[in-house]
Design a protein around this motif. Structure first.
Motif, PDB file in Angstrom:
ATOM      1  N   ASP A 114      -4.648  -2.971 -18.006  1.00 26.94           N
ATOM      2  CA  ASP A 114      -4.428  -1.724 -17.275  1.00 26.94           C
ATOM      3  C   ASP A 114      -4.482  -1.933 -15.764  1.00 26.94           C
ATOM      4  N   PHE A 115      -3.605  -2.775 -15.256  1.00 18.78           N
ATOM      5  CA  PHE A 115      -3.512  -2.981 -13.805  1.00 18.78           C
ATOM      6  C   PHE A 115      -2.073  -2.735 -13.387  1.00 18.78           C
ATOM      7  N   THR A 116      -1.899  -2.392 -12.122  1.00 15.60           N
ATOM      8  CA  THR A 116      -0.583  -1.974 -11.652  1.00 15.60           C
ATOM      9  C   THR A 116      -0.268  -2.537 -10.267  1.00 15.60           C
ATOM     10  N   VAL A 117       1.013  -2.564  -9.970  1.00 13.66           N
ATOM     11  CA  VAL A 117       1.524  -2.805  -8.623  1.00 13.66           C
ATOM     12  C   VAL A 117       1.888  -1.441  -8.045  1.00 13.66           C
ATOM     13  N   ASN A 118       1.377  -1.127  -6.866  1.00 12.31           N
ATOM     14  CA  ASN A 118       1.604   0.186  -6.254  1.00 12.31           C
ATOM     15  C   ASN A 118       2.251   0.042  -4.882  1.00 12.31           C
ATOM     16  N   ILE A 119       3.398   0.673  -4.715  1.00 12.16           N
ATOM     17  CA  ILE A 119       4.073   0.705  -3.416  1.00 12.16           C
ATOM     18  C   ILE A 119       4.506   2.146  -3.165  1.00 12.16           C
ATOM     19  N   ALA A 120       4.192   2.676  -1.986  1.00  8.71           N
ATOM     20  CA  ALA A 120       4.528   4.072  -1.705  1.00  8.71           C
ATOM     21  C   ALA A 120       4.989   4.247  -0.267  1.00  8.71           C
ATOM     22  N   TYR A 121       5.714   5.323  -0.062  1.00  9.42           N
ATOM     23  CA  TYR A 121       6.156   5.732   1.268  1.00  9.42           C
ATOM     24  C   TYR A 121       5.589   7.118   1.529  1.00  9.42           C
ATOM     25  N   VAL A 122       4.793   7.219   2.573  1.00 12.51           N
ATOM     26  CA  VAL A 122       4.165   8.473   2.965  1.00 12.51           C
ATOM     27  C   VAL A 122       4.906   9.039   4.169  1.00 12.51           C
ATOM     28  N   GLU A 123       5.304  10.284   4.072  1.00 11.88           N
ATOM     29  CA  GLU A 123       6.035  10.936   5.162  1.00 11.88           C
ATOM     30  C   GLU A 123       5.300  12.206   5.557  1.00 11.88           C
ATOM     31  N   SER A 124       4.909  12.280   6.815  1.00 11.87           N
ATOM     32  CA  SER A 124       4.156  13.430   7.331  1.00 11.87           C
ATOM     33  C   SER A 124       2.927  13.724   6.478  1.00 11.87           C
ATOM     34  N   GLY A 125       2.235  12.646   6.079  1.00 16.01           N
ATOM     35  CA  GLY A 125       0.994  12.796   5.348  1.00 16.01           C
ATOM     36  C   GLY A 125       1.137  13.042   3.860  1.00 16.01           C
ATOM     37  N   VAL A 126       2.386  13.039   3.353  1.00 16.44           N
ATOM     38  CA  VAL A 126       2.633  13.314   1.933  1.00 16.44           C
ATOM     39  C   VAL A 126       3.308  12.104   1.287  1.00 16.44           C
ATOM     40  N   PRO A 127       2.792  11.599   0.161  1.00 21.30           N
ATOM     41  CA  PRO A 127       3.471  10.495  -0.521  1.00 21.30           C
ATOM     42  C   PRO A 127       4.733  11.011  -1.226  1.00 21.30           C
ATOM     43  N   VAL A 128       5.888  10.710  -0.656  1.00 21.08           N
ATOM     44  CA  VAL A 128       7.136  11.295  -1.139  1.00 21.08           C
ATOM     45  C   VAL A 128       7.929  10.359  -2.049  1.00 21.08           C
ATOM     46  N   ARG A 129       7.693   9.046  -1.956  1.00 15.95           N
ATOM     47  CA  ARG A 129       8.376   8.088  -2.819  1.00 15.95           C
ATOM     48  C   ARG A 129       7.369   7.018  -3.230  1.00 15.95           C
ATOM     49  N   GLY A 130       7.495   6.537  -4.459  1.00 19.82           N
ATOM     50  CA  GLY A 130       6.555   5.522  -4.901  1.00 19.82           C
ATOM     51  C   GLY A 130       7.001   4.842  -6.176  1.00 19.82           C
ATOM     52  N   VAL A 131       6.431   3.669  -6.411  1.00 21.22           N
ATOM     53  CA  VAL A 131       6.653   2.925  -7.651  1.00 21.22           C
ATOM     54  C   VAL A 131       5.315   2.427  -8.167  1.00 21.22           C
ATOM     55  N   VAL A 132       5.113   2.579  -9.469  1.00 20.73           N
ATOM     56  CA  VAL A 132       3.929   2.075 -10.166  1.00 20.73           C
ATOM     57  C   VAL A 132       4.432   1.207 -11.311  1.00 20.73           C
ATOM     58  N   TYR A 133       4.077  -0.065 -11.279  1.00 15.90           N
ATOM     59  CA  TYR A 133       4.518  -0.988 -12.313  1.00 15.90           C
ATOM     60  C   TYR A 133       3.312  -1.614 -12.983  1.00 15.90           C
ATOM     61  N   ALA A 134       3.236  -1.472 -14.300  1.00 16.37           N
ATOM     62  CA  ALA A 134       2.168  -2.077 -15.088  1.00 16.37           C
ATOM     63  C   ALA A 134       2.772  -3.238 -15.875  1.00 16.37           C
ATOM     64  N   PRO A 135       2.749  -4.457 -15.304  1.00 19.82           N
ATOM     65  CA  PRO A 135       3.486  -5.568 -15.915  1.00 19.82           C
ATOM     66  C   PRO A 135       2.976  -5.970 -17.295  1.00 19.82           C
ATOM     67  N   ALA A 136       1.672  -5.891 -17.527  1.00 21.35           N
ATOM     68  CA  ALA A 136       1.141  -6.258 -18.836  1.00 21.35           C
ATOM     69  C   ALA A 136       1.478  -5.216 -19.893  1.00 21.35           C
ATOM     70  N   ARG A 137       1.661  -3.968 -19.460  1.00 22.14           N
ATOM     71  CA  ARG A 137       2.019  -2.879 -20.369  1.00 22.14           C
ATOM     72  C   ARG A 137       3.531  -2.681 -20.455  1.00 22.14           C
ATOM     73  N   LYS A 138       4.249  -3.361 -19.555  1.00 26.27           N
ATOM     74  CA  LYS A 138       5.712  -3.232 -19.493  1.00 26.27           C
ATOM     75  C   LYS A 138       6.134  -1.776 -19.310  1.00 26.27           C
ATOM     76  N   ARG A 139       5.445  -1.103 -18.394  1.00 26.43           N
ATOM     77  CA  ARG A 139       5.789   0.282 -18.057  1.00 26.43           C
ATOM     78  C   ARG A 139       6.071   0.355 -16.550  1.00 26.43           C
ATOM     79  N   LEU A 140       7.180   0.975 -16.227  1.00 25.50           N
ATOM     80  CA  LEU A 140       7.644   1.066 -14.843  1.00 25.50           C
ATOM     81  C   LEU A 140       7.988   2.513 -14.527  1.00 25.50           C
ATOM     82  N   PHE A 141       7.270   3.071 -13.559  1.00 29.05           N
ATOM     83  CA  PHE A 141       7.462   4.454 -13.139  1.00 29.05           C
ATOM     84  C   PHE A 141       7.841   4.463 -11.664  1.00 29.05           C
ATOM     85  N   TYR A 142       8.760   5.333 -11.275  1.00 27.33           N
ATOM     86  CA  TYR A 142       9.057   5.454  -9.854  1.00 27.33           C
ATOM     87  C   TYR A 142       9.775   6.761  -9.566  1.00 27.33           C
ATOM     88  N   THR A 143       9.842   7.079  -8.298  1.00 23.90           N
ATOM     89  CA  THR A 143      10.610   8.236  -7.858  1.00 23.90           C
ATOM     90  C   THR A 143      12.029   7.783  -7.551  1.00 23.90           C
TER      91      THR A 143
END
Length: 280
Positions: A114-143
């Protein structure tokens, strides 16, 4: 390609091309996942302790180097904050990129997946775009470029996105809520707060996967009454936003904002909008 515009006060605001941003973040997350899994599947790996007593491994450093180099090449004018580069924590901006190259290091060390790679873009204090990848679980979520949240099904090609499924929060039933809590940071205060709700099912998960479980409707409520940093939460927060969910401060239920001094979060609650929140 970066763009800029002028705000109402005449100051220059930095914006990015969301199509490019989505592609770059997705590719870097997958590449970092490969690096992490190579170390994860090795016979042994060294574990060290940082100044805040948290563990760190070679996988954290390798993934951070890869992601940081890729983001700086693609978006040289956008401030970058990353957990593994202490000098970046002095950055003062309300629009920036923020990275946790390996969220859930304790899960990684225990080989629990249960570990992830997290990358996000914050605009005016709000996280508006992001990707969460759990390589061991083979689950990939993003905007998506449009800001909607999706889950991509593998196998994953680093250059070309595969089939994606839009994800959306569940219509929560307050008489039978689905709750998710931290696997490594569960405590009595969290259990006491969860006890205020009528819970039909309770599950534990590590890292930013908890945000994603709310985003997909696999959970309705994720309270966090413990220390987190913005790089721990921004990507998952962006995905949950894109799925119609919310993240608020635990104390007063106002929106959780980003770009705070030191990048430390207060306690918070992530939830589907139909959940009737209880007071602290």
């Amino acid at each position: 390609m970066n763009k800029d515009r002028h705000g109402p006060d005449g100051d220059q605001e930095l914006i990015v091309n969301y199509d490019q941003l989505t592609k770059v973040m997705r590719t870097l997350a997958l590449e970092a996942g490969d690096v992490i899994m190579e170390i994860y599947n090795s016979d042994d790996f060294d574990v060290q302790t940082k100044s805040d007593a948290s563990p760190v491994t070679a996988a954290d450093a390798a993934a951070d180097a890869l992601i940081s180099a890729g983001l700086r090449e693609a978006f040289p004018d956008v401030p970058l904050v990353t957990e593994e580069q202490a000098e970046s924590h002095d950055t003062q901006a309300d629009t920036f990129l923020i990275v946790d190259p390996l969220d859930g290091t304790k899960e990684f060390i225990k080989r629990r997946g249960d570990f992830t790679v997290n990358i996000a873009y914050v605009e005016s204090g709000v996280p508006v775009r992001g990707v969460v990848y759990a390589p061991a679980r083979k689950r990939l979520f993003y905007t998506s470029a449009m800001g909607n949240a999706v889950e991509e099904t593998g196998p994953f090609d680093k250059e070309t996105a595969g089939e994606t499924t839009p994800i959306k929060v569940r219509e929560a039933e307050n008489s039978a809520l689905l709750v998710v809590a931290s696997k490594s940071h569960r405590d009595e205060a969290t259990d006491d707060y969860i006890g205020k709700y009528k819970v039909a099912d309770m599950k534990s998960a590590g890292s930013s996967l908890k945000f994603c479980l709310v985003a997909t409707g696999e959970a309705d409520l994720y309270p966090r009454l413990g220390r987190t940093m913005e790089w721990d939460t921004a990507a998952g927060h962006a995905v949950l936003n894109g799925a119609g969910g919310k993240v608020v401060r635990f104390d007063d239920h106002t929106p959780l904002a980003y770009g705070k001094e030191g990048y430390a979060n207060p306690f918070f609650i992530a939830f589907a909008p139909d959940v009737e929140l209880k007071d602290a």
